[in-house]
Design a protein around this motif. Structure first.
Motif, PDB file in Angstrom:
ATOM      1  N   GLY A 125      -2.901  -6.590  -2.559  1.00 23.44           N
ATOM      2  CA  GLY A 125      -2.986  -5.179  -2.185  1.00 23.44           C
ATOM      3  C   GLY A 125      -1.962  -4.795  -1.137  1.00 23.44           C
ATOM      4  N   LYS A 126      -1.866  -3.489  -0.899  1.00 17.09           N
ATOM      5  CA  LYS A 126      -0.926  -2.943   0.075  1.00 17.09           C
ATOM      6  C   LYS A 126      -1.635  -2.745   1.409  1.00 17.09           C
ATOM      7  N   ILE A 127      -1.009  -3.191   2.485  1.00 19.18           N
ATOM      8  CA  ILE A 127      -1.571  -3.008   3.824  1.00 19.18           C
ATOM      9  C   ILE A 127      -1.430  -1.538   4.218  1.00 19.18           C
ATOM     10  N   ILE A 128      -2.552  -0.919   4.565  1.00 11.83           N
ATOM     11  CA  ILE A 128      -2.533   0.492   4.973  1.00 11.83           C
ATOM     12  C   ILE A 128      -2.849   0.666   6.460  1.00 11.83           C
ATOM     13  N   GLU A 129      -3.284  -0.421   7.108  1.00 11.77           N
ATOM     14  CA  GLU A 129      -3.582  -0.331   8.547  1.00 11.77           C
ATOM     15  C   GLU A 129      -3.346  -1.691   9.179  1.00 11.77           C
ATOM     16  N   LEU A 130      -2.618  -1.700  10.312  1.00  9.63           N
ATOM     17  CA  LEU A 130      -2.308  -2.928  11.039  1.00  9.63           C
ATOM     18  C   LEU A 130      -2.341  -2.611  12.526  1.00  9.63           C
ATOM     19  N   PRO A 131      -3.528  -2.632  13.138  1.00  7.11           N
ATOM     20  CA  PRO A 131      -3.665  -2.147  14.512  1.00  7.11           C
ATOM     21  C   PRO A 131      -3.286  -3.170  15.589  1.00  7.11           C
ATOM     22  N   LEU A 177     -10.451  -5.614  14.199  1.00  9.39           N
ATOM     23  CA  LEU A 177      -9.748  -5.460  12.926  1.00  9.39           C
ATOM     24  C   LEU A 177      -8.323  -5.989  13.061  1.00  9.39           C
ATOM     25  N   LEU A 178      -7.947  -6.892  12.141  1.00  7.82           N
ATOM     26  CA  LEU A 178      -6.585  -7.413  12.119  1.00  7.82           C
ATOM     27  C   LEU A 178      -5.713  -6.583  11.176  1.00  7.82           C
ATOM     28  N   TYR A 179      -6.228  -6.320   9.971  1.00  7.95           N
ATOM     29  CA  TYR A 179      -5.500  -5.461   9.033  1.00  7.95           C
ATOM     30  C   TYR A 179      -6.451  -4.984   7.958  1.00  7.95           C
ATOM     31  N   ARG A 180      -6.039  -3.889   7.267  1.00 10.62           N
ATOM     32  CA  ARG A 180      -6.840  -3.335   6.179  1.00 10.62           C
ATOM     33  C   ARG A 180      -5.947  -3.151   4.952  1.00 10.62           C
ATOM     34  N   ILE A 181      -6.456  -3.600   3.795  1.00 16.52           N
ATOM     35  CA  ILE A 181      -5.765  -3.450   2.508  1.00 16.52           C
ATOM     36  C   ILE A 181      -6.333  -2.236   1.788  1.00 16.52           C
ATOM     37  N   ASP A 182      -5.489  -1.520   1.055  1.00 20.28           N
ATOM     38  CA  ASP A 182      -5.901  -0.322   0.319  1.00 20.28           C
ATOM     39  C   ASP A 182      -7.083  -0.657  -0.603  1.00 20.28           C
ATOM     40  N   THR A 237       4.427  -9.243   8.959  1.00 18.97           N
ATOM     41  CA  THR A 237       4.349  -8.106   8.039  1.00 18.97           C
ATOM     42  C   THR A 237       4.155  -6.811   8.815  1.00 18.97           C
ATOM     43  N   THR A 238       4.087  -5.707   8.068  1.00 19.53           N
ATOM     44  CA  THR A 238       3.856  -4.402   8.673  1.00 19.53           C
ATOM     45  C   THR A 238       3.128  -3.527   7.655  1.00 19.53           C
ATOM     46  N   VAL A 239       2.772  -2.317   8.060  1.00 17.63           N
ATOM     47  CA  VAL A 239       2.085  -1.387   7.168  1.00 17.63           C
ATOM     48  C   VAL A 239       2.986  -1.062   5.973  1.00 17.63           C
ATOM     49  N   GLY A 240       2.386  -1.058   4.779  1.00 13.73           N
ATOM     50  CA  GLY A 240       3.133  -0.785   3.562  1.00 13.73           C
ATOM     51  C   GLY A 240       3.503  -2.028   2.786  1.00 13.73           C
ATOM     52  N   PRO A 243      -2.671 -13.556  -2.006  1.00 16.69           N
ATOM     53  CA  PRO A 243      -3.366 -14.696  -1.399  1.00 16.69           C
ATOM     54  C   PRO A 243      -2.475 -15.896  -1.079  1.00 16.69           C
ATOM     55  N   SER A 244      -1.271 -15.919  -1.589  1.00 16.72           N
ATOM     56  CA  SER A 244      -0.387 -17.063  -1.342  1.00 16.72           C
ATOM     57  C   SER A 244       0.470 -16.896  -0.092  1.00 16.72           C
ATOM     58  N   GLN A 245       0.363 -15.765   0.595  1.00 12.56           N
ATOM     59  CA  GLN A 245       1.230 -15.479   1.732  1.00 12.56           C
ATOM     60  C   GLN A 245       0.416 -15.318   3.015  1.00 12.56           C
ATOM     61  N   ALA A 246       0.732 -16.122   4.020  1.00 13.48           N
ATOM     62  CA  ALA A 246       0.083 -15.977   5.327  1.00 13.48           C
ATOM     63  C   ALA A 246       0.676 -14.779   6.050  1.00 13.48           C
ATOM     64  N   ILE A 247      -0.178 -13.949   6.616  1.00 14.05           N
ATOM     65  CA  ILE A 247       0.270 -12.744   7.313  1.00 14.05           C
ATOM     66  C   ILE A 247       0.537 -13.029   8.790  1.00 14.05           C
ATOM     67  N   MET A 248      -0.286 -13.880   9.379  1.00 10.70           N
ATOM     68  CA  MET A 248      -0.159 -14.186  10.801  1.00 10.70           C
ATOM     69  C   MET A 248      -0.883 -15.497  11.094  1.00 10.70           C
ATOM     70  N   THR A 249      -0.716 -15.974  12.313  1.00 13.27           N
ATOM     71  CA  THR A 249      -1.458 -17.132  12.798  1.00 13.27           C
ATOM     72  C   THR A 249      -2.300 -16.681  13.981  1.00 13.27           C
ATOM     73  N   LEU A 250      -3.525 -17.193  14.038  1.00 13.11           N
ATOM     74  CA  LEU A 250      -4.435 -16.830  15.127  1.00 13.11           C
ATOM     75  C   LEU A 250      -4.776 -18.082  15.926  1.00 13.11           C
ATOM     76  N   ILE A 251      -4.452 -18.040  17.214  1.00  7.02           N
ATOM     77  CA  ILE A 251      -4.719 -19.176  18.112  1.00  7.02           C
ATOM     78  C   ILE A 251      -6.095 -19.020  18.728  1.00  7.02           C
TER      79      ILE A 251
END
Length: 338
Positions: free
Chosen positions: A51-57, A69-74, A218-221, A226-234
């Motif tokens: 899906g497309k990321i529509i929110e990345l706060p 919230l980390l991110y929201r997909i459409d 990544t960024t909004v849009g 599922p094969s791509q990591a968006i970020m790492t959380l420590i």
């Protein structure tokens, strides 16, 4: 003058011996290493759905709390899929109700139909037998053509009634099979509804624990998969130091042994910790190769034996959030049991 020099020499030798004794005592009772680095548990945040990321706060290197919230997909596509399957389930439910009423009506007449089938069968067999008995007698003149025609008509009529009742019985069975098929379709749609609900939940990804966002890629849009990591959380709830100690220093060390840690970015501060675990294995650098059942050990002119180092994991009691970063160099001192 000579006496004074001798006294100074003796004092210097005594001080040297005392210092050497202190150093040896510290080495034996509190092994030290600067081959250490800071470590914390991390997770790669990977989408469960496309899906497309529509929110990345959030931003890179930002501190987040559990549940943020980390991110929201459409969600539109997954909401439409859920609505479609809910409507399909409703349609199947109505079809099943109609089929059940039809079957209920047929089941009430099932016994009567069965009795009618058996009666029609007996009647048909009698008509068939009568026709078969009269047919050879026509040529002999014992039976008129009118009688044989009546017998044939009676046989055909009874056979038609018998087959019609058999067809009714088969239709009742087919109706029951039809409702089984509809119920199977309904169960499949219910499974699709549950899947659509899960997908809708996956459109919102929240922090599973307090931590720091890093390696935001990544960024909004952006379209994710599922094969791509968006970020790492420590995970910042607990920090560790991995210290590589020589095998000769491991004697007397165990889980719970007290440790003192210095971070290279600010050596004026020290942090307390305890040994969390000691590694039970590392890959040997000069392992032998087995050929023909015998180990082949390479020859070496270097007779200096270098002690193997084993990682010791140390849990930090009160880390400084401004100093502790994964991979940062540190110095560790562990105090052996007396």
């Amino acid at each position: 003058m000579i006496l004074v020099r001798k006294i100074y020499s003796l004092l210097l030798l005594l001080i040297t011996l005392i210092v050497l004794g202190i150093v040896l005592w510290n080495v034996n009772n509190a092994p030290r290493t600067d081959d250490a680095y800071i470590y914390a548990d991390t997770i790669n945040v990977v989408p469960e759905i496309n899906g497309k990321i529509i929110e990345l706060p959030i931003e890179n290197n930002q501190l987040v709390k559990k549940g943020d919230l980390l991110y929201r997909i459409d969600p539109q596509l997954y909401q439409a899929d859920l609505n479609y399957n809910l409507a399909k389930q409703k349609t199947l439910e109505e079809q099943i109700k109609l089929m059940q009423r039809s079957i209920s009506s047929q089941e009430k007449n099932a016994e009567a139909i069965h009795a009618q089938v058996e009666s029609a069968k007996v009647q048909f067999l009698q008509s068939l037998d009568s026709y078969n008995r009269k047919l050879p007698l026509v040529k002999k003149g014992y039976v008129s053509k009118e009688e044989i025609n009546q017998a044939l008509t009676k046989k055909n009529s009874d056979e038609a009634i018998y087959k019609a009742l058999q067809l009714q019985a088969k239709q009742a069975i087919l109706a029951i099979d039809g409702i089984d098929a509809l119920e199977a379709q309904r169960n499949e749609v219910i499974a699709q509804i549950e899947k659509a609900k899960f997908n809708l939940q996956y459109t919102e990804v929240r922090a599973p624990f307090d931590g720091i966002v890093t390696s935001l890629k990544t960024t909004v849009g952006q379209y994710t998969s599922p094969s791509q990591a968006i970020m790492t959380l420590i995970d910042t709830k607990q920090w560790f130091v991995i210290a590589n100690f020589r095998e000769t220093d491991l004697k007397g060390l165990h889980k719970g042994s007290p440790a003192q840690v210095f971070v290279m970015s600010d050596t004026n501060k020290s942090f307390s910790g305890v040994v969390d675990s000691i590694s039970y294995g590392v890959a040997p650098t000069d392992e032998g190769i087995i050929i023909g059942g015998l180990p082949s050990v390479s020859r070496s002119i270097n007779w200096v034996h270098v002690s193997q180092r084993f990682p010791v994991k140390i849990r930090i009691a009160d880390p400084d959030p401004d100093l502790f970063r994964i991979g940062a160099s540190s110095v560790v001192i562990i105090h052996r049991d007396k």
